[in-house]
Design a protein around this motif. Structure first.
Motif, PDB file in Angstrom:
ATOM      1  N   GLY A  54      -4.732   4.062 -10.288  1.00 10.60           N
ATOM      2  CA  GLY A  54      -4.070   4.991 -11.362  1.00 10.60           C
ATOM      3  C   GLY A  54      -2.970   5.648 -10.734  1.00 10.60           C
ATOM      4  O   GLY A  54      -1.939   5.070 -10.049  1.00 10.60           O
ATOM      5  N   ARG A  55      -2.816   7.045 -10.592  1.00  9.89           N
ATOM      6  CA  ARG A  55      -1.874   7.738 -10.159  1.00  9.89           C
ATOM      7  C   ARG A  55      -2.005   8.198  -8.706  1.00  9.89           C
ATOM      8  O   ARG A  55      -0.931   8.741  -8.175  1.00  9.89           O
ATOM      9  CB  ARG A  55      -1.676   9.123 -11.044  1.00  9.89           C
ATOM     10  CG  ARG A  55      -2.844  10.020 -10.622  1.00  9.89           C
ATOM     11  CD  ARG A  55      -2.515  11.478 -11.227  1.00  9.89           C
ATOM     12  NE  ARG A  55      -3.361  12.417 -11.094  1.00  9.89           N
ATOM     13  CZ  ARG A  55      -3.370  12.978  -9.892  1.00  9.89           C
ATOM     14  NH1 ARG A  55      -2.493  12.848  -8.864  1.00  9.89           N
ATOM     15  NH2 ARG A  55      -4.594  13.886  -9.582  1.00  9.89           N
ATOM     16  N   CYS A  56      -3.136   7.748  -8.320  1.00 15.23           N
ATOM     17  CA  CYS A  56      -3.573   8.068  -6.816  1.00 15.23           C
ATOM     18  C   CYS A  56      -2.550   7.258  -5.826  1.00 15.23           C
ATOM     19  O   CYS A  56      -2.540   5.921  -6.163  1.00 15.23           O
ATOM     20  CB  CYS A  56      -4.862   7.656  -6.680  1.00 15.23           C
ATOM     21  SG  CYS A  56      -5.537   7.885  -4.886  1.00 15.23           S
ATOM     22  N   ARG A  57      -2.013   8.183  -4.804  1.00  8.27           N
ATOM     23  CA  ARG A  57      -1.365   7.321  -4.163  1.00  8.27           C
ATOM     24  C   ARG A  57      -1.710   6.500  -2.860  1.00  8.27           C
ATOM     25  O   ARG A  57      -2.849   7.121  -2.326  1.00  8.27           O
ATOM     26  CB  ARG A  57      -0.249   8.263  -3.349  1.00  8.27           C
ATOM     27  CG  ARG A  57       0.731   8.559  -4.341  1.00  8.27           C
ATOM     28  CD  ARG A  57       1.601   7.993  -5.257  1.00  8.27           C
ATOM     29  NE  ARG A  57       2.637   8.326  -6.127  1.00  8.27           N
ATOM     30  CZ  ARG A  57       3.903   8.487  -5.940  1.00  8.27           C
ATOM     31  NH1 ARG A  57       4.302   8.142  -4.711  1.00  8.27           N
ATOM     32  NH2 ARG A  57       4.670   9.152  -6.666  1.00  8.27           N
ATOM     33  N   LEU A  58      -1.373   5.384  -2.350  1.00  8.22           N
ATOM     34  CA  LEU A  58      -2.236   4.688  -1.182  1.00  8.22           C
ATOM     35  C   LEU A  58      -1.394   4.825  -0.082  1.00  8.22           C
ATOM     36  O   LEU A  58      -0.038   4.435  -0.008  1.00  8.22           O
ATOM     37  CB  LEU A  58      -2.403   3.314  -1.459  1.00  8.22           C
ATOM     38  CG  LEU A  58      -3.040   2.378  -0.826  1.00  8.22           C
ATOM     39  CD1 LEU A  58      -4.525   2.787  -0.644  1.00  8.22           C
ATOM     40  CD2 LEU A  58      -2.978   0.832  -1.143  1.00  8.22           C
ATOM     41  N   ILE A  59      -2.225   5.314   0.974  1.00  5.12           N
ATOM     42  CA  ILE A  59      -1.558   5.526   2.266  1.00  5.12           C
ATOM     43  C   ILE A  59      -2.165   4.492   3.297  1.00  5.12           C
ATOM     44  O   ILE A  59      -3.417   4.628   3.494  1.00  5.12           O
ATOM     45  CB  ILE A  59      -1.943   7.075   2.715  1.00  5.12           C
ATOM     46  CG1 ILE A  59      -1.309   7.964   1.763  1.00  5.12           C
ATOM     47  CG2 ILE A  59      -0.836   7.105   4.351  1.00  5.12           C
ATOM     48  CD1 ILE A  59       0.141   7.970   1.191  1.00  5.12           C
ATOM     49  N   TYR A  60      -1.239   3.689   4.122  1.00  6.55           N
ATOM     50  CA  TYR A  60      -1.716   2.645   4.869  1.00  6.55           C
ATOM     51  C   TYR A  60      -1.720   3.301   6.231  1.00  6.55           C
ATOM     52  O   TYR A  60      -0.591   3.535   6.653  1.00  6.55           O
ATOM     53  CB  TYR A  60      -0.980   1.414   4.780  1.00  6.55           C
ATOM     54  CG  TYR A  60      -1.469   0.016   5.377  1.00  6.55           C
ATOM     55  CD1 TYR A  60      -1.914  -0.742   4.909  1.00  6.55           C
ATOM     56  CD2 TYR A  60      -1.410   0.285   6.901  1.00  6.55           C
ATOM     57  CE1 TYR A  60      -2.613  -1.885   5.621  1.00  6.55           C
ATOM     58  CE2 TYR A  60      -1.956  -0.958   7.727  1.00  6.55           C
ATOM     59  CZ  TYR A  60      -2.458  -1.900   7.013  1.00  6.55           C
ATOM     60  OH  TYR A  60      -3.021  -2.778   7.729  1.00  6.55           O
ATOM     61  N   ASP A  61      -2.774   3.205   7.037  1.00  9.58           N
ATOM     62  CA  ASP A  61      -2.775   3.863   8.415  1.00  9.58           C
ATOM     63  C   ASP A  61      -3.071   2.827   9.428  1.00  9.58           C
ATOM     64  O   ASP A  61      -4.056   1.978   9.388  1.00  9.58           O
ATOM     65  CB  ASP A  61      -4.180   4.695   8.440  1.00  9.58           C
ATOM     66  CG  ASP A  61      -4.140   5.246   9.923  1.00  9.58           C
ATOM     67  OD1 ASP A  61      -3.371   5.189  10.757  1.00  9.58           O
ATOM     68  OD2 ASP A  61      -5.692   5.367  10.389  1.00  9.58           O
ATOM     69  N   PHE A  62      -1.649   2.676  10.008  1.00  6.79           N
ATOM     70  CA  PHE A  62      -1.768   1.491  11.102  1.00  6.79           C
ATOM     71  C   PHE A  62      -2.893   2.058  12.309  1.00  6.79           C
ATOM     72  O   PHE A  62      -2.132   2.737  13.529  1.00  6.79           O
ATOM     73  CB  PHE A  62      -0.530   1.397  11.772  1.00  6.79           C
ATOM     74  CG  PHE A  62       0.159   0.050  10.845  1.00  6.79           C
ATOM     75  CD1 PHE A  62       0.190  -1.346  11.606  1.00  6.79           C
ATOM     76  CD2 PHE A  62       0.872   0.150   9.691  1.00  6.79           C
ATOM     77  CE1 PHE A  62       0.537  -2.476  11.113  1.00  6.79           C
ATOM     78  CE2 PHE A  62       1.315  -1.168   9.266  1.00  6.79           C
ATOM     79  CZ  PHE A  62       1.022  -2.414   9.949  1.00  6.79           C
TER      80      PHE A  62
END
Length: 376
Positions: free
Chosen positions: A99-107
């Motif tokens: 949905g509107r939730c933002r996805l943050i990718y952690d290296f």
């Protein structure tokens, strides 16, 4: 802001030992909470149960929930979660419509480089291909990226370019571990501890030979807390021969794996941590968690000069940087540490400063909070 962090492993407060992936998620959550965010840590129940190994489910700490990855999309939509942080790409294929939730990718770690070091794995080529595909797919759907340390930035940017998202917001977010004061040094020989899980990408360095004459002379005592991680597929010998020699020495004490609080209490009574390993591409980019935990407890570290942690140790004088293949140099350095109480005190003071100025959770999470504010 309402933030969810998907852990790749069990976290402190679950009644069992933890490892770097769980500490990464837990430290982020602790820091964001201190900065005013509402944070929930999501733990995969199947993994937690397999590690727990008991009929009843493991305890869930405050601020955490057990949730299968396939249920996360439903959860973040229902709970109006603003951002979901995933550590590497482990669970990315199971994520649905956020949905509107933002996805943050952690290296968090250079996983491809880790896997590449497991050269005895029969399915290595296929596993690497699958990992690369999964990593690129996860990055392609992400809204921002964070890097566990600054040295990885070129590696991170290369993956962003390869995945078709070179312009995503990017921030450096160091690990967060609450500061813990060290215990005063006792009289007697120098007390050193070496810890960590056995990993194909982190082979012991020459320190295992360097400490032997000091152990024989009574200048040094050594405690070992090493184990095989429950989730690691190991195809080499489980205990490297170099470590086997140490386990048999009368001046060496070995320990079983401990819960995180007990582990930190044990470490606080030592003079320094030994964290030396052979050099390879993965170690070049490693934010070595066992050294981070030692420094967060005010414990100086003997460490190689090429990791993400090395510049921090150098800047604060929080330990000693030595080449991992030079046993004679390490023996001389350790002998000098044992004879120079002023140098040891200075290094301990430097480690205490690191614990507050670098790895304190709110300090470490501040760039992540800023990135989220700009993103949302």
């Amino acid at each position: 802001m309402r933030v969810a962090i998907l852990a790749n492993d069990v976290v402190p407060g679950m009644g069992m030992p933890v490892a770097a992936p769980g500490l990464r998620a837990w430290g982020m959550a602790e820091g964001l909470r201190e900065l005013g965010c509402e944070v929930v840590v999501i733990i995969e129940p199947g993994l937690a149960g397999s590690v727990w190994g008991r009929a009843l489910p493991p305890p869930t700490p405050s601020g955490a929930i057990a949730l299968r990855p396939t249920r996360i999309a439903e959860y973040v939509r229902a709970q109006s979660i603003d951002a979901l942080v995933i550590c590497n790409s482990n669970h990315a294929p199971a994520l649905g419509d956020l949905g509107r939730c933002r996805l943050i990718y952690d290296f968090f770690a250079p996983k491809v480089l880790e896997m590449s070091e497991n050269v005895a794995r029969d399915d290595l080529e296929e596993a690497l291909w699958q990992l690369r595909v999964r990593k690129s797919a996860a990055l392609a759907r992400s809204d921002a990226v964070v890097s566990n340390g600054a040295k990885k930035l070129p590696y991170v940017r290369e993956w962003m370019e390869r995945s078709g998202v070179p312009d995503l917001p990017l921030a450096v977010v160091n690990p967060g571990v609450p500061p813990m004061p060290p215990a005063p040094r006792r009289d007697g020989p120098l007390r050193a501890i070496a810890t960590g899980y056995l990993q194909p990408w982190s082979r012991p360095g020459a320190w295992t030979s360097a400490v032997l004459p000091l152990l024989d002379e009574g200048i040094l005592t050594l405690d070992l807390l090493v184990a095989r991680h429950w989730g690691q597929r190991v195809t080499r010998e489980e205990t490297p021969q170099e470590l086997s020699r140490l386990f048999e020495h009368p001046a060496v004490t070995s320990h079983q794996s401990l819960r995180f609080g007990d582990f930190r209490a044990l470490m606080s009574g030592f003079d320094l941590s030994l964290d030396i390993f052979a050099r390879n591409p993965e170690r070049e980019l490693a934010m070595v968690t066992r050294s981070v935990v030692a420094l967060a407890g005010g414990l100086p570290v003997l460490h190689p000069p090429f990791t993400e942690v090395s510049p921090i140790i150098r800047q604060y004088g929080a330990g000693w940087l030595v080449q991992g293949d030079d046993a004679a140099e390490m023996t001389d350095v350790l002998r000098g540490i044992g004879e120079d109480e002023a140098a040891l005190k200075s290094a301990r003071d430097g480690a205490v400063r690191v614990s507050h100025e670098v790895f304190a959770p709110a300090v470490a999470a501040a760039p992540l909070q800023q990135l989220l504010e700009e993103l949302l």
